[in-house]
Design a protein around this motif. Sequence first.
Motif, PDB file in Angstrom:
ATOM      1  N   THR A  32       0.818  -1.359   0.061  1.00 16.36           N
ATOM      2  CA  THR A  32      -0.054  -0.053   0.019  1.00 16.36           C
ATOM      3  C   THR A  32       1.090   1.241   0.065  1.00 16.36           C
ATOM      4  OG1 THR A  32      -1.765  -1.438   1.192  1.00 16.36           O
ATOM      5  CG2 THR A  32      -1.724   1.321   1.118  1.00 16.36           C
ATOM      6  N   VAL A  33       1.812   1.221   0.948  1.00 11.49           N
ATOM      7  CA  VAL A  33       2.958   2.365   0.885  1.00 11.49           C
ATOM      8  C   VAL A  33       3.418   2.821  -0.717  1.00 11.49           C
ATOM      9  CG1 VAL A  33       5.052   3.205   1.712  1.00 11.49           C
ATOM     10  CG2 VAL A  33       3.453   2.094   3.273  1.00 11.49           C
ATOM     11  N   THR A  34       3.962   1.559  -1.036  1.00  8.09           N
ATOM     12  CA  THR A  34       4.647   1.657  -2.466  1.00  8.09           C
ATOM     13  C   THR A  34       3.754   1.649  -3.646  1.00  8.09           C
ATOM     14  OG1 THR A  34       5.092  -0.712  -2.483  1.00  8.09           O
ATOM     15  CG2 THR A  34       6.560   0.991  -1.428  1.00  8.09           C
ATOM     16  N   ASP A  35       2.631   1.760  -3.620  1.00 10.02           N
ATOM     17  CA  ASP A  35       1.470   1.618  -4.731  1.00 10.02           C
ATOM     18  C   ASP A  35       1.908   2.625  -5.640  1.00 10.02           C
ATOM     19  OD1 ASP A  35      -0.667   1.550  -6.292  1.00 10.02           O
ATOM     20  OD2 ASP A  35      -2.169   1.455  -4.782  1.00 10.02           O
ATOM     21  N   PRO A  36       2.150   2.284  -6.713  1.00  7.74           N
ATOM     22  CA  PRO A  36       2.776   3.555  -7.878  1.00  7.74           C
ATOM     23  C   PRO A  36       1.543   4.100  -8.326  1.00  7.74           C
ATOM     24  CG  PRO A  36       3.646   1.042  -8.484  1.00  7.74           C
ATOM     25  CD  PRO A  36       2.468   1.018  -7.382  1.00  7.74           C
ATOM     26  N   ARG A  37       0.347   3.792  -8.161  1.00  8.22           N
ATOM     27  CA  ARG A  37      -0.950   4.453  -8.598  1.00  8.22           C
ATOM     28  C   ARG A  37      -0.858   5.904  -7.848  1.00  8.22           C
ATOM     29  NH1 ARG A  37      -5.471   0.200  -7.889  1.00  8.22           N
ATOM     30  NH2 ARG A  37      -4.229  -0.065  -5.839  1.00  8.22           N
ATOM     31  N   ASN A  38      -0.281   6.080  -6.732  1.00  7.90           N
ATOM     32  CA  ASN A  38      -0.431   7.188  -5.826  1.00  7.90           C
ATOM     33  C   ASN A  38       0.320   8.414  -6.697  1.00  7.90           C
ATOM     34  OD1 ASN A  38      -1.951   6.148  -3.845  1.00  7.90           O
ATOM     35  ND2 ASN A  38      -0.231   5.538  -2.596  1.00  7.90           N
ATOM     36  N   ILE A  39       1.264   8.053  -7.296  1.00 14.82           N
ATOM     37  CA  ILE A  39       2.050   9.060  -8.107  1.00 14.82           C
ATOM     38  C   ILE A  39       1.036  10.003  -9.059  1.00 14.82           C
ATOM     39  CG2 ILE A  39       4.448   8.229  -7.608  1.00 14.82           C
ATOM     40  CD1 ILE A  39       4.382   7.317 -10.641  1.00 14.82           C
ATOM     41  N   LEU A  40       0.159   9.100  -9.455  1.00 13.80           N
ATOM     42  CA  LEU A  40      -0.852   9.757 -10.496  1.00 13.80           C
ATOM     43  C   LEU A  40      -2.182  10.567  -9.819  1.00 13.80           C
ATOM     44  CD1 LEU A  40      -1.276   6.657 -12.617  1.00 13.80           C
ATOM     45  CD2 LEU A  40       0.107   8.233 -13.114  1.00 13.80           C
ATOM     46  N   LEU A  41      -1.883  10.656  -8.623  1.00 16.27           N
ATOM     47  CA  LEU A  41      -3.084  11.387  -7.865  1.00 16.27           C
ATOM     48  C   LEU A  41      -2.825  12.933  -8.164  1.00 16.27           C
ATOM     49  CD1 LEU A  41      -3.012   9.482  -4.390  1.00 16.27           C
ATOM     50  CD2 LEU A  41      -4.802   9.473  -6.265  1.00 16.27           C
ATOM     51  N   THR A  42      -3.910  13.750  -8.275  1.00 17.85           N
ATOM     52  CA  THR A  42      -3.903  15.134  -8.604  1.00 17.85           C
ATOM     53  C   THR A  42      -3.742  15.805  -7.089  1.00 17.85           C
ATOM     54  OG1 THR A  42      -6.399  15.469  -8.059  1.00 17.85           O
ATOM     55  CG2 THR A  42      -5.650  14.846 -10.309  1.00 17.85           C
ATOM     56  N   ASN A  43      -3.436  17.009  -7.287  1.00 17.79           N
ATOM     57  CA  ASN A  43      -3.163  17.978  -6.195  1.00 17.79           C
ATOM     58  C   ASN A  43      -4.474  18.081  -5.187  1.00 17.79           C
ATOM     59  OD1 ASN A  43      -0.417  18.389  -6.443  1.00 17.79           O
ATOM     60  ND2 ASN A  43      -0.654  20.167  -7.865  1.00 17.79           N
ATOM     61  N   ASP A  44      -5.895  18.178  -6.291  1.00 21.44           N
ATOM     62  CA  ASP A  44      -6.953  17.995  -5.409  1.00 21.44           C
ATOM     63  C   ASP A  44      -7.224  16.926  -4.438  1.00 21.44           C
ATOM     64  OD1 ASP A  44      -7.570  20.859  -6.534  1.00 21.44           O
ATOM     65  OD2 ASP A  44      -8.696  19.892  -8.006  1.00 21.44           O
ATOM     66  N   GLN A  45      -6.609  15.933  -5.257  1.00 21.84           N
ATOM     67  CA  GLN A  45      -6.893  14.457  -4.393  1.00 21.84           C
ATOM     68  C   GLN A  45      -6.050  14.417  -3.164  1.00 21.84           C
ATOM     69  OE1 GLN A  45      -6.244  12.187  -8.078  1.00 21.84           O
ATOM     70  NE2 GLN A  45      -8.243  11.000  -7.690  1.00 21.84           N
ATOM     71  N   LEU A  46      -4.834  15.034  -3.224  1.00 22.19           N
ATOM     72  CA  LEU A  46      -3.872  15.082  -2.309  1.00 22.19           C
ATOM     73  C   LEU A  46      -4.178  16.100  -1.064  1.00 22.19           C
ATOM     74  CD1 LEU A  46      -0.450  15.274  -3.979  1.00 22.19           C
ATOM     75  CD2 LEU A  46      -1.549  13.100  -3.122  1.00 22.19           C
ATOM     76  N   SER A  47      -4.778  17.294  -1.697  1.00 21.42           N
ATOM     77  CA  SER A  47      -5.337  18.170  -0.714  1.00 21.42           C
ATOM     78  C   SER A  47      -6.386  17.506   0.089  1.00 21.42           C
ATOM     79  CB  SER A  47      -5.745  19.305  -1.116  1.00 21.42           C
ATOM     80  OG  SER A  47      -4.770  19.907  -1.865  1.00 21.42           O
ATOM     81  N   THR A  87       7.858  16.871   8.890  1.00 25.98           N
ATOM     82  CA  THR A  87       7.715  18.349   8.463  1.00 25.98           C
ATOM     83  C   THR A  87       6.482  18.797   7.894  1.00 25.98           C
ATOM     84  OG1 THR A  87       8.552  18.071   5.917  1.00 25.98           O
ATOM     85  CG2 THR A  87      10.220  18.460   7.822  1.00 25.98           C
ATOM     86  N   GLY A  88       5.839  17.751   7.397  1.00 26.94           N
ATOM     87  CA  GLY A  88       4.594  18.099   6.758  1.00 26.94           C
ATOM     88  C   GLY A  88       4.540  18.525   5.370  1.00 26.94           C
ATOM     89  N   GLU A  89       5.759  18.690   4.945  1.00 33.41           N
ATOM     90  CA  GLU A  89       5.783  19.376   3.422  1.00 33.41           C
ATOM     91  C   GLU A  89       5.419  18.157   2.447  1.00 33.41           C
ATOM     92  OE1 GLU A  89       9.919  20.593   3.177  1.00 33.41           O
ATOM     93  OE2 GLU A  89       9.521  21.958   4.583  1.00 33.41           O
ATOM     94  N   LYS A  90       4.844  18.758   1.265  1.00 30.24           N
ATOM     95  CA  LYS A  90       4.838  17.616   0.114  1.00 30.24           C
ATOM     96  C   LYS A  90       6.079  17.522  -0.507  1.00 30.24           C
ATOM     97  CE  LYS A  90       1.137  18.631  -2.366  1.00 30.24           C
ATOM     98  NZ  LYS A  90       0.408  19.310  -3.709  1.00 30.24           N
ATOM     99  N   MET A  91       6.289  16.158  -0.396  1.00 33.68           N
ATOM    100  CA  MET A  91       7.384  15.605  -0.929  1.00 33.68           C
ATOM    101  C   MET A  91       7.734  15.521  -2.597  1.00 33.68           C
ATOM    102  SD  MET A  91       7.983  12.338   1.445  1.00 33.68           S
ATOM    103  CE  MET A  91       6.304  11.657   1.415  1.00 33.68           C
ATOM    104  N   ILE A  92       8.962  15.689  -2.870  1.00 34.16           N
ATOM    105  CA  ILE A  92       9.120  15.560  -4.384  1.00 34.16           C
ATOM    106  C   ILE A  92       8.521  14.526  -5.241  1.00 34.16           C
ATOM    107  CG2 ILE A  92      11.050  15.736  -6.102  1.00 34.16           C
ATOM    108  CD1 ILE A  92      12.709  17.068  -3.848  1.00 34.16           C
ATOM    109  N   LEU A  93       7.838  14.560  -6.284  1.00 36.86           N
ATOM    110  CA  LEU A  93       7.402  13.398  -6.788  1.00 36.86           C
ATOM    111  C   LEU A  93       8.085  12.162  -6.968  1.00 36.86           C
ATOM    112  CD1 LEU A  93       4.797  12.455  -8.185  1.00 36.86           C
ATOM    113  CD2 LEU A  93       5.429  13.084 -10.196  1.00 36.86           C
ATOM    114  N   ILE A  94       9.248  12.416  -7.541  1.00 35.35           N
ATOM    115  CA  ILE A  94      10.105  11.147  -7.865  1.00 35.35           C
ATOM    116  C   ILE A  94      10.715  10.438  -6.574  1.00 35.35           C
ATOM    117  CG2 ILE A  94      10.322  11.358 -10.230  1.00 35.35           C
ATOM    118  CD1 ILE A  94      13.232  12.266  -9.860  1.00 35.35           C
ATOM    119  N   GLY A  95      10.700  11.393  -5.474  1.00 33.86           N
ATOM    120  CA  GLY A  95      11.358  10.899  -4.291  1.00 33.86           C
ATOM    121  C   GLY A  95      10.244  10.056  -3.352  1.00 33.86           C
ATOM    122  N   ARG A  96       9.150  10.132  -3.584  1.00 35.23           N
ATOM    123  CA  ARG A  96       8.217   9.533  -2.951  1.00 35.23           C
ATOM    124  C   ARG A  96       8.233   8.055  -3.164  1.00 35.23           C
ATOM    125  NH1 ARG A  96       3.029  13.118  -4.797  1.00 35.23           N
ATOM    126  NH2 ARG A  96       3.870  15.097  -4.307  1.00 35.23           N
TER     127      ARG A  96
END
Length: 275
Positions: A30-45, A83-92
Amino acid sequence: MAAELSTSINIKEPRWDQSTFVGRAKHFFTVTDPRNILLTNDQLSHAHKIITDYRKGVVSPGLTEDELWRAKYVFDSAFHPDTGEKMILIGRMSAQVPMNMTITGCMMTFYKTTPAVLFWQWINQSFNAIVNYTNRSGDAPITVSQLGTAYVSATTGAVATALGLNALTKHVSPLIGRFVPFAAVAAANCINIPLMRQRELQHGIPITDENDNRIGESTKAAQQAISQVVVSRILMASPGMAIPPFLMNHLEKKAFLKRFPWMSAPIQVSLVGFW
């Protein structure tokens, strides 16, 4: 009317029992699910709002337990835990599978010439530097100087290892030469990770009691944690970099790859992903 979701669910911990293999596997996938990198900013927010509200004791109307856990894993996949910061996409962590498949497959395909070694080892160490920076401890921020030193040192170590071993393996079986990228990756990990996290080695990492209360910092815990990261990174790379060389050495003797040599890279990437 459905009852409101309880606020007593402990979302600080994984959803599944971590004392069992199945529970750990479910959490990891679940943590490494590649589909999460396709989520939009609205979905993350949206996930961010659900989790921050829930931690304050506020339950979004109509929220179910499954939706809460889904939001928790989406939140964890994109926002730094300290930190609560949004992480760099390819670093997730969700980017690890597609990025590592591609880079590792190409390193193992294009390893025979000096320009190819320089390019792909540089790409790999650039990616590793981004991952290490993105997942750094929030209590031990990395300076630009430390980041640069670790990046240059790891890239130099990986390239030197790869070129040196390539020279040594010119007169032995081609199969041996296929393991050069793996040796270079292992050497680079031994350099890159300690340097990237040197502040933690110097000042320690936070330690807490059984109630999650912070009681201090420990350099010994940092040493143990970083050593485990180095070993685990090498072991995680092992299946994808130690098994495909045997298969590719066999396949490249067949008529198909002799006729279509350009297929070597896609096949190698697929094999890395499979293992």
